[in-house]
Enzyme design. Structure first.
Site, PDB file in Angstrom:
ATOM      1  N   GLY A  95      -1.054   6.627   0.006  1.00 34.91           N
ATOM      2  CA  GLY A  95      -1.322   7.727   0.941  1.00 34.91           C
ATOM      3  C   GLY A  95      -0.494   8.962   0.672  1.00 34.91           C
ATOM      4  O   GLY A  95       0.523   8.929  -0.025  1.00 34.91           O
ATOM      5  N   ARG A 105       2.445  14.673   6.823  1.00 32.56           N
ATOM      6  CA  ARG A 105       3.381  15.131   7.852  1.00 32.56           C
ATOM      7  C   ARG A 105       4.837  15.198   7.398  1.00 32.56           C
ATOM      8  O   ARG A 105       5.693  15.693   8.119  1.00 32.56           O
ATOM      9  CB  ARG A 105       3.241  14.247   9.098  1.00 32.56           C
ATOM     10  N   LEU A 127       0.843  -1.196   0.000  1.00 31.97           N
ATOM     11  CA  LEU A 127       0.000   0.000   0.000  1.00 31.97           C
ATOM     12  C   LEU A 127       0.878   1.246   0.000  1.00 31.97           C
ATOM     13  O   LEU A 127       1.664   1.454   0.922  1.00 31.97           O
ATOM     14  CB  LEU A 127      -0.922   0.007   1.223  1.00 31.97           C
ATOM     15  N   ARG A 185      31.985   6.459 -10.342  1.00 30.57           N
ATOM     16  CA  ARG A 185      30.580   6.653 -10.731  1.00 30.57           C
ATOM     17  C   ARG A 185      30.075   5.416 -11.473  1.00 30.57           C
ATOM     18  O   ARG A 185      30.846   4.516 -11.795  1.00 30.57           O
ATOM     19  CB  ARG A 185      30.478   7.911 -11.585  1.00 30.57           C
ATOM     20  N   ASN A 239       6.552   8.668   9.161  1.00 30.22           N
ATOM     21  CA  ASN A 239       5.510   9.671   8.946  1.00 30.22           C
ATOM     22  C   ASN A 239       6.056  11.086   8.879  1.00 30.22           C
ATOM     23  O   ASN A 239       5.446  11.962   8.304  1.00 30.22           O
ATOM     24  CB  ASN A 239       4.477   9.613  10.075  1.00 30.22           C
ATOM     25  N   LYS A 256      34.166   7.002 -14.586  1.00 24.48           N
ATOM     26  CA  LYS A 256      32.756   6.732 -14.921  1.00 24.48           C
ATOM     27  C   LYS A 256      32.680   5.831 -16.139  1.00 24.48           C
ATOM     28  O   LYS A 256      33.388   6.057 -17.123  1.00 24.48           O
ATOM     29  CB  LYS A 256      32.056   8.056 -15.235  1.00 24.48           C
ATOM     30  N   ARG A 301      51.506  18.683 -29.203  1.00 24.13           N
ATOM     31  CA  ARG A 301      51.645  19.973 -28.524  1.00 24.13           C
ATOM     32  C   ARG A 301      52.606  20.803 -29.352  1.00 24.13           C
ATOM     33  O   ARG A 301      53.338  20.262 -30.201  1.00 24.13           O
ATOM     34  CB  ARG A 301      52.179  19.771 -27.106  1.00 24.13           C
ATOM     35  N   GLY A 310      -9.304   4.342   2.437  1.00 26.68           N
ATOM     36  CA  GLY A 310      -8.978   3.455   3.557  1.00 26.68           C
ATOM     37  C   GLY A 310      -8.160   2.253   3.112  1.00 26.68           C
ATOM     38  O   GLY A 310      -8.045   1.957   1.919  1.00 26.68           O
TER      39      GLY A 310
HETATM   40  C1  UD1 Z   1      -3.245   1.599  10.113  1.00 28.08           C
HETATM   41  C2  UD1 Z   1      -4.102   0.548  10.788  1.00 28.08           C
HETATM   42  C3  UD1 Z   1      -3.827   0.536  12.275  1.00 28.08           C
HETATM   43  C4  UD1 Z   1      -2.361   0.277  12.521  1.00 28.08           C
HETATM   44  C5  UD1 Z   1      -1.508   1.313  11.772  1.00 28.08           C
HETATM   45  C6  UD1 Z   1      -0.051   0.924  11.857  1.00 28.08           C
HETATM   46  C7  UD1 Z   1      -6.186   0.411   9.473  1.00 28.08           C
HETATM   47  C8  UD1 Z   1      -7.602   0.799   9.428  1.00 28.08           C
HETATM   48  N1  UD1 Z   1      -5.490   0.865  10.539  1.00 28.08           N
HETATM   49  O1  UD1 Z   1      -3.663   2.854  10.596  1.00 28.08           O
HETATM   50  O2  UD1 Z   1      -4.582  -0.458  12.907  1.00 28.08           O
HETATM   51  O3  UD1 Z   1      -2.061   0.318  13.898  1.00 28.08           O
HETATM   52  O4  UD1 Z   1      -1.864   1.349  10.382  1.00 28.08           O
HETATM   53  O5  UD1 Z   1       0.748   1.925  11.322  1.00 28.08           O
HETATM   54  O6  UD1 Z   1      -5.714  -0.268   8.613  1.00 28.08           O
HETATM   55  N2  UD1 Z   1      -3.103   3.704   2.426  1.00 28.08           N
HETATM   56  C9  UD1 Z   1      -3.486   3.646   1.109  1.00 28.08           C
HETATM   57  N3  UD1 Z   1      -4.745   3.999   0.767  1.00 28.08           N
HETATM   58  C10 UD1 Z   1      -5.643   4.401   1.677  1.00 28.08           C
HETATM   59  C11 UD1 Z   1      -5.265   4.477   3.025  1.00 28.08           C
HETATM   60  C12 UD1 Z   1      -3.983   4.111   3.373  1.00 28.08           C
HETATM   61  O7  UD1 Z   1      -2.699   3.272   0.243  1.00 28.08           O
HETATM   62  O8  UD1 Z   1      -6.785   4.698   1.274  1.00 28.08           O
HETATM   63  C13 UD1 Z   1      -1.753   3.323   2.794  1.00 28.08           C
HETATM   64  C14 UD1 Z   1      -0.953   4.478   3.352  1.00 28.08           C
HETATM   65  O9  UD1 Z   1      -0.231   5.128   2.335  1.00 28.08           O
HETATM   66  C15 UD1 Z   1      -0.035   3.793   4.350  1.00 28.08           C
HETATM   67  C16 UD1 Z   1      -0.848   2.599   4.815  1.00 28.08           C
HETATM   68  O10 UD1 Z   1      -1.827   2.383   3.824  1.00 28.08           O
HETATM   69  O11 UD1 Z   1       1.138   3.312   3.746  1.00 28.08           O
HETATM   70  C17 UD1 Z   1      -1.488   2.811   6.177  1.00 28.08           C
HETATM   71  O12 UD1 Z   1      -2.365   3.896   6.139  1.00 28.08           O
HETATM   72  P1  UD1 Z   1      -2.496   4.935   7.334  1.00 28.08           P
HETATM   73  O13 UD1 Z   1      -3.460   5.971   6.934  1.00 28.08           O
HETATM   74  O14 UD1 Z   1      -1.179   5.356   7.813  1.00 28.08           O
HETATM   75  O15 UD1 Z   1      -3.193   4.008   8.451  1.00 28.08           O
HETATM   76  P2  UD1 Z   1      -3.243   4.281   9.989  1.00 28.08           P
HETATM   77  O16 UD1 Z   1      -4.353   5.207  10.263  1.00 28.08           O
HETATM   78  O17 UD1 Z   1      -1.895   4.637  10.491  1.00 28.08           O
HETATM   79 MG    MG Z   2      -0.063   5.364   9.622  1.00 29.55          MG
END
Ligand code: UD1
Ligand code: MG
Length: 450
Positions: free
Chosen positions: A11, A15, A8, A315, A226, A333, A422, A80
């Site tokens: 996101g 931060r 995943l 390099r 983060n 290089k 030269r 999510g």
């Molecule tokens: C999530 C977990 C939580 C856990 C925590 C650990 C869920 C609902 N919660 O929370 O239980 O303790 O991670 O760090 O899963 N992402 C996507 N698409 C989305 C949402 C998220 O790709 O729609 C990716 C984000 O980029 C990230 C990861 O999923 O790499 C986790 O997402 P994040 O929003 O950080 O979840 P948390 O709220 O931290």
């Molecule tokens: Mg997180």
């Protein structure tokens, strides 16, 4: 056994306070998402699917750059973690074996931990990676009933009793691929964030009579990035581990804290790495080579017995054979330097082949670029290149040839010949003394006039 990875990486990473997608920030010269891919790669996955969203194109380029077989899918809106996993459904439609969900911003999960999770799938339908953080703060809590994980409660949705649980969700989850897709497809948004929580699959599985369990790993492994401060802390953690591994592998690091590794640096036993050496990606240093202080090396291969530096720069494409010497203020290089060749001072060697036992004099430059094209310089064996030779490529020097110091070599020098390019020197008899007299007289006249 075949496994599939779902990473995943959609996101935003607000931060980080950055234009760059979070997962493309780097540790040890590799994007965070590549570290996640590498954690899973040790399991020899059948398919790796990266879910990109924010900055998708850049993220896709980076992952394909690392492994062209990666499948990339897009999550247009970040609804999510369950919704993110669901985006991989088509890519894994006919896939067999377990799927492991990893986060693109969590770079330190070990393959041993992932193997344990796959092992636990023999007895449970869903396996979640848990950890016991020093500060559980806002992590999801794992609610256990003996060895059975009954549900995961997000911090926002948890009551005080649940918040008091110390066992937390890392986010890493494993289940049979088809089952995982089935489960995430059933997840709804009835929670405090209105998001599709991946964590809900535990209860959905339970409702079907399927059990879940937890594999626990040290907190260090689940370290998520983060903020920039966390990125710096992670870099430093990576470096201290890399130094320790190198030392345990028999490498001599004279001042370990000053040596910087890339994620893929390979160094052989009894190699010596002096102070303040930086390794970029793609470096192999063979046993017994010595890298002297303040050298910068990337995309290079240094063979046994070679000595590089101090203050050298290698390099990408620098290939040094055994016993080659590269000295101070030398840049190499895309060049192959054969056994025992010496390039000891103030030199640029780019797009070149240097034969065995050849000596390149101080200040030599391969003029490889004409402003549009790059050209190659070919230098044979046992050649003596005089100091300050400009080698205007494409050009070649035959075996056992020589160039005169200060030459601009624009034509090939055949084997055994001396190339001189030269203007010829002329001496004017007594002229220096005359000139000094004239200049001193002029100075004296000026002083009087004041
Ligand atoms: C999530 C977990 C939580 C856990 C925590 C650990 C869920 C609902 N919660 O929370 O239980 O303790 O991670 O760090 O899963 N992402 C996507 N698409 C989305 C949402 C998220 O790709 O729609 C990716 C984000 O980029 C990230 C990861 O999923 O790499 C986790 O997402 P994040 O929003 O950080 O979840 P948390 O709220 O931290
Ligand atoms: Mg997180």
């Amino acid at each position: 056994m075949a496994v599939n990875l779902i990473i995943l990486a959609a996101g935003q990473g607000t931060r980080m306070n950055s234009e760059r997608p979070k997962v493309l920030h780097e540790i040890a010269a590799a994007p965070l998402v590549v570290h996640a891919m590498k954690s899973g790669a040790a399991l020899g996955p059948d398919r790796t699917v990266v879910v990109a969203g924010v900055g998708a194109e850049a993220v896709e380029n980076a992952v394909l750059d690392h492994d062209p077989d990666t499948i990339t899918v897009r999550q247009m809106e970040q609804l999510g973690t369950a919704h993110a996993v669901l985006q991989a459904r088509d890519a894994l439609a006919d896939a067999t074996g377990p799927a492991i969900v990893l986060y693109g911003d969590t770079p330190f999960i070990t393959s041993e931990t992932l193997e344990k999770m796959v092992g636990a799938l023999k007895t449970h339908a869903v396996v979640v990676l848990g950890f016991e953080p020093a500060d559980p703060s806002r992590y999801g809590r794992l609610v256990m009933d003996g060895p059975i994980l009954t549900r995961i409660v997000e911090y926002k949705d948890a009551d005080d009793t649940t918040r008091a649980i110390g066992l937390c969700n890392s986010g890493v989850v494993a289940a049979e691929t088809a089952l995982l897709m089935d489960l995430v497809a059933q997840v709804g948004t009835n929670n405090a964030s209105g998001e599709y929580y991946l964590t809900d699959i535990v209860e959905i599985a339970a409702a079907r009579g399927l059990t879940s369990t937890v594999v626990i790993c040290p907190e260090e492994e689940t370290l998520g990035i983060n903020t920039r401060a966390q990125l710096i802390a992670a870099e430093s953690l990576f470096q201290s581990r890399a130094r320790k591994t190198a030392i345990d592998d028999g490498v001599t690091l004279i001042a370990p804290d000053t040596v910087h590794f890339a994620h893929d640096t390979v160094i052989g036993r009894d190699a010596i790495i002096e102070q303040n050496v930086v390794f970029g990606p793609g470096v192999t240093i063979e046993s017994g080579a010595r890298i002297r202080a303040f050298s910068h090396i990337e995309g290079a291969h240094v063979s046994r017995g070679a000595i590089v530096g101090p203050f050298a720069r290698l390099r990408p494409g620098a290939e040094l054979a055994e016993d080659v010497h590269i000295g101070n203020f030398v840049e190499v290089k895309n060049a192959i330097v054969d056994e025992g060749a010496k390039i000891n001072h103030l030199t640029y060697i780019g797009d070149a082949d240097i034969g065995a036992k050849t000596n390149i004099g101080a200040g030599t430059i391969t003029c490889n670029y004409d402003g549009v094209f790059k050209h190659r310089t070919k230098i044979g064996k046992s050649v003596f290149v005089g100091s300050n030779t400009m080698l205007v490529a494409p050009v070649s020097l035959g075996d056992n040839s020589m160039t005169a110091s200060g030459s601009v070599i624009t034509r090939d020098v055949p084997a055994g010949d001396l190339g001189i390019g030269r203007s010829r020197q002329e001496n004017k008899a007594g002229f220096a003394v005359k000139l000094f007299d004239m200049l001193r007289a002029r100075k004296a006249a000026k002083a009087k006039g004041r």
